[in-house]
Motif scaffolding. Structure first.
Motif, PDB file in Angstrom:
ATOM      1  N   LEU A 199     -50.507  -0.881 -68.389  1.00  0.00           N
ATOM      2  CA  LEU A 199     -49.710  -2.102 -68.225  1.00  0.00           C
ATOM      3  C   LEU A 199     -48.285  -1.947 -68.212  1.00  0.00           C
ATOM      4  N   ALA A 200     -47.627  -1.039 -68.676  1.00  0.00           N
ATOM      5  CA  ALA A 200     -46.326  -0.546 -68.698  1.00  0.00           C
ATOM      6  C   ALA A 200     -46.135   0.010 -67.170  1.00  0.00           C
ATOM      7  N   ALA A 201     -46.951   0.549 -66.782  1.00  0.00           N
ATOM      8  CA  ALA A 201     -46.730   1.154 -65.335  1.00  0.00           C
ATOM      9  C   ALA A 201     -46.779  -0.097 -64.307  1.00  0.00           C
ATOM     10  N   ALA A 202     -47.754  -0.978 -64.453  1.00  0.00           N
ATOM     11  CA  ALA A 202     -47.704  -2.175 -63.591  1.00  0.00           C
ATOM     12  C   ALA A 202     -46.718  -3.173 -63.595  1.00  0.00           C
ATOM     13  N   LEU A 203     -46.021  -2.872 -64.832  1.00  0.00           N
ATOM     14  CA  LEU A 203     -44.651  -3.990 -64.751  1.00  0.00           C
ATOM     15  C   LEU A 203     -43.593  -3.281 -64.397  1.00  0.00           C
ATOM     16  N   ALA A 204     -43.520  -1.920 -64.027  1.00  0.00           N
ATOM     17  CA  ALA A 204     -42.282  -1.136 -63.560  1.00  0.00           C
ATOM     18  C   ALA A 204     -42.167  -1.204 -62.178  1.00  0.00           C
ATOM     19  N   ALA A 205     -40.911  -1.282 -61.590  1.00  0.00           N
ATOM     20  CA  ALA A 205     -40.944  -1.328 -60.115  1.00  0.00           C
ATOM     21  C   ALA A 205     -40.590   0.302 -59.560  1.00  0.00           C
ATOM     22  N   GLY A 206     -41.710   0.583 -58.837  1.00  0.00           N
ATOM     23  CA  GLY A 206     -41.711   1.839 -58.511  1.00  0.00           C
ATOM     24  C   GLY A 206     -43.222   2.637 -58.480  1.00  0.00           C
ATOM     25  N   LEU A 263     -52.547   6.271 -59.322  1.00  0.00           N
ATOM     26  CA  LEU A 263     -51.438   5.937 -58.986  1.00  0.00           C
ATOM     27  C   LEU A 263     -51.292   4.320 -59.042  1.00  0.00           C
ATOM     28  N   ILE A 264     -49.966   4.058 -59.491  1.00  0.00           N
ATOM     29  CA  ILE A 264     -49.828   2.436 -59.961  1.00  0.00           C
ATOM     30  C   ILE A 264     -48.434   2.179 -59.390  1.00  0.00           C
ATOM     31  N   ARG A 265     -48.357   1.457 -58.177  1.00  0.00           N
ATOM     32  CA  ARG A 265     -47.009   0.955 -57.672  1.00  0.00           C
ATOM     33  C   ARG A 265     -47.187  -0.431 -58.219  1.00  0.00           C
ATOM     34  N   GLY A 266     -45.985  -0.798 -59.110  1.00  0.00           N
ATOM     35  CA  GLY A 266     -45.791  -1.788 -60.083  1.00  0.00           C
ATOM     36  C   GLY A 266     -44.822  -2.657 -59.320  1.00  0.00           C
ATOM     37  N   SER A 267     -45.037  -3.933 -59.942  1.00  0.00           N
ATOM     38  CA  SER A 267     -44.466  -5.238 -59.277  1.00  0.00           C
ATOM     39  C   SER A 267     -43.159  -5.274 -60.113  1.00  0.00           C
ATOM     40  N   GLY A 268     -42.887  -4.815 -60.957  1.00  0.00           N
ATOM     41  CA  GLY A 268     -41.546  -5.138 -61.842  1.00  0.00           C
ATOM     42  C   GLY A 268     -41.615  -6.472 -62.624  1.00  0.00           C
ATOM     43  N   ARG A 269     -42.479  -7.338 -62.347  1.00  0.00           N
ATOM     44  CA  ARG A 269     -42.805  -8.430 -63.273  1.00  0.00           C
ATOM     45  C   ARG A 269     -43.963  -8.881 -62.563  1.00  0.00           C
ATOM     46  N   PRO A 270     -44.910  -9.723 -63.211  1.00  0.00           N
ATOM     47  CA  PRO A 270     -45.776 -10.491 -62.449  1.00  0.00           C
ATOM     48  C   PRO A 270     -45.456 -11.410 -61.560  1.00  0.00           C
ATOM     49  N   ARG A 271     -46.051 -11.386 -60.405  1.00  0.00           N
ATOM     50  CA  ARG A 271     -45.639 -12.043 -59.425  1.00  0.00           C
ATOM     51  C   ARG A 271     -46.893 -12.900 -58.497  1.00  0.00           C
ATOM     52  N   ALA A 272     -46.782 -14.123 -58.429  1.00  0.00           N
ATOM     53  CA  ALA A 272     -48.019 -14.976 -57.546  1.00  0.00           C
ATOM     54  C   ALA A 272     -47.426 -16.105 -57.017  1.00  0.00           C
ATOM     55  N   THR A 273     -47.722 -16.263 -55.767  1.00  0.00           N
ATOM     56  CA  THR A 273     -47.303 -17.496 -55.026  1.00  0.00           C
ATOM     57  C   THR A 273     -48.067 -18.919 -55.353  1.00  0.00           C
ATOM     58  N   GLY A 274     -49.269 -18.605 -55.876  1.00  0.00           N
ATOM     59  CA  GLY A 274     -50.218 -19.840 -56.026  1.00  0.00           C
ATOM     60  C   GLY A 274     -51.216 -19.526 -57.359  1.00  0.00           C
TER      61      GLY A 274
END
Length: 451
Positions: free
Chosen positions: A39-46, A84-95
């Motif tokens: 979870l921490a990795a998914a919330l990190a940018a990079g 390998l996890i490329r995180g989004s920095g924060r939850p993101r969704a358009t819909g």
């Protein structure tokens, strides 16, 4: 990325009375730490790397949730040992977003907090008789305080749940810790991403404090600063923080190790010796668990990350505050069924709200096997039978991996064995548990229907 189901789980299984041999099985990776580090990795940018993550149905639910929140996950190797996890920095969704959390209660609750950052997210489960009955009311009440519109099922806020958030800023919130520490951990993961930060006050006490400390440990490693008091009842998380990409190595899982240790502890054969590695010393849950085995008289030795237990010892009754080792309680109850005298395991009321009612359901099945157990609201009292129990019954796991582990241990020491139904639910945390027992010498085989 699904964990492969062993063929043994296709039917009910029979656990025959068995002598275990000397073995060195591989302990699964920690479910607690896999959830928190991923979870921490998914919330990190990079890019982050998770080395030796746990592989189970719960892990599959975790990975689905991280992808739904905008992270990219892929294996670096065919053996699925490095994620390998490329995180989004924060939850993101358009819909609108829908996440099927399977039967993973901790995954559901930690994602509920983060879901508050999205305008429209729904959490569903394909286990309505298990996770679908677990309460989330206190967490939904806390999110409502922050301005989230929460649509839960029933008065206890069961799944399915829909949240309408997105514009929350933070501030101050009160959360009850009486039934689960997961509610607090959910808010702690959310807090750094709020524009105004968060001050959290915990009321009604706090269950499972070691797991909150695990959350705080992971947040610190991910670069998040949290101020809190010594009693874990007041927290302040400053705004403007970002999760940092890291490489994390997951330790072995003490609750899974507990099941193997209990199986060997109840063995009458001094030649049965279990050696486990990759169990991190100093782990709060681990230290309390190992002390419980010492208190019942098990022949236990610890050398760094290696734990050795030899069977053939006469176990004795013991008293235990069960809250620090709450996920280990079913297998400790199973071991106590073969100890001399009375054992009392108390401070475990939260077990009523797990995948099953781990007090009443567990005791009902153990009684079928011939064990003397008395369920109470906050405790289980066990009258040990060192000579063994009769067995010869069909017992059910109640959709609960921990109950299945306990029943398997009793089956090994029964005179006539036990038939376990619902064995497939072991895959929630330890898909290869029964196969591991087979490799340790246990006589376990599927019960195929008559033609």
């Amino acid at each position: 990325m699904n964990a492969q189901k062993p063929e043994l789980l296709q039917h009910p299984i029979f656990v025959a009375p068995s002598n275990l041999m000397a073995a060195q099985p591989e302990v699964p990776s920690s479910k607690y730490y896999t959830l928190r580090y991923v979870l921490a990795a998914a919330l990190a940018a990079g890019e982050s790397r998770i080395i030796l993550p746990a592989l189970s149905d719960d892990s599959d639910a975790l990975f689905r949730g991280c992808r739904a929140l905008g992270a990219d996950l892929e294996w670096e190797d065919e053996q699925q040992q490095v994620l390998l996890i490329r995180g989004s920095g924060r939850p993101r969704a358009t819909g609108p977003v829908t996440i099927n959390v399977g039967n993973a209660g901790a995954v559901a609750r930690l994602f509920l907090g983060l879901g508050a950052l999205l305008p429209d997210i729904t959490f569903v489960t394909d286990h309505p008789q298990s996770l679908g009955k677990r309460p989330n009311r206190e967490l939904l009440e806390a999110l409502t305080q922050l301005g989230v519109t929460c649509e839960g099922t029933g008065v206890e806020g069961c799944l399915p749940i829909t949240l309408h958030g997105g514009a929350i800023r933070g501030g101050k919130v009160t959360i009850s810790g009486a039934r689960s520490s997961q509610y607090l951990s959910s808010l702690l993961f959310l807090a750094p991403l709020l524009p105004d930060g968060l001050e959290i006050t915990v009321v009604d006490g706090l269950k499972s404090q070691p797991l909150v400390r695990a959350t705080l440990e992971v947040l610190q490693e991910a670069g998040i600063r949290v101020e809190y008091d010594d009693h874990l009842l007041a927290f302040r998380i400053a705004p403007g923080q970002q999760y940092q990409a890291r490489t994390y190595t997951i330790p072995g899982d003490y609750p899974s190790a507990a099941a193997l240790l209990a199986a060997y502890a109840v063995s009458n054969d001094p030649a049965s010796e279990l050696r486990l590695s990759r169990l991190r010393p100093g782990d709060e849950v681990g230290e309390a668990l190992l002390q419980a085995f010492r208190d019942m008289g098990a022949d236990l030795r610890v050398n760094g990350e290696q734990v050795t237990l030899r069977g053939g010892r006469r176990l004795r009754g013991f008293e235990l505050d069960g809250d620090p080792v709450i996920d280990c309680i079913p297998v400790l109850v199973a071991a106590a069924c073969f100890a001399e005298g009375e054992s009392v395991i108390s401070n475990i009321e939260s077990l009523h709200y797990k995948e099953s009612d781990r007090i009443n359901d567990l005791c009902a099945e153990l009684r079928k096997a011939g064990c003397s157990v008395e369920p109470q609201e906050d405790a289980i009292i066990i009258q040990g039978r060192p000579q063994g129990v009769e067995g010869g019954a069909v017992v059910d796991g109640h959709n609960d991996h921990r109950v299945l582990m306990a029943l398997a241990i009793v089956g090994l020491r029964s005179r006539r064995g036990l038939t376990l139904t619902g064995a497939e639910h072991i895959a929630k945390s330890y898909p290869h548990f029964f196969e591991e027992l087979q490799r340790c010498g246990a006589d376990i085989h599927p019960v195929t229907p008559q033609a």
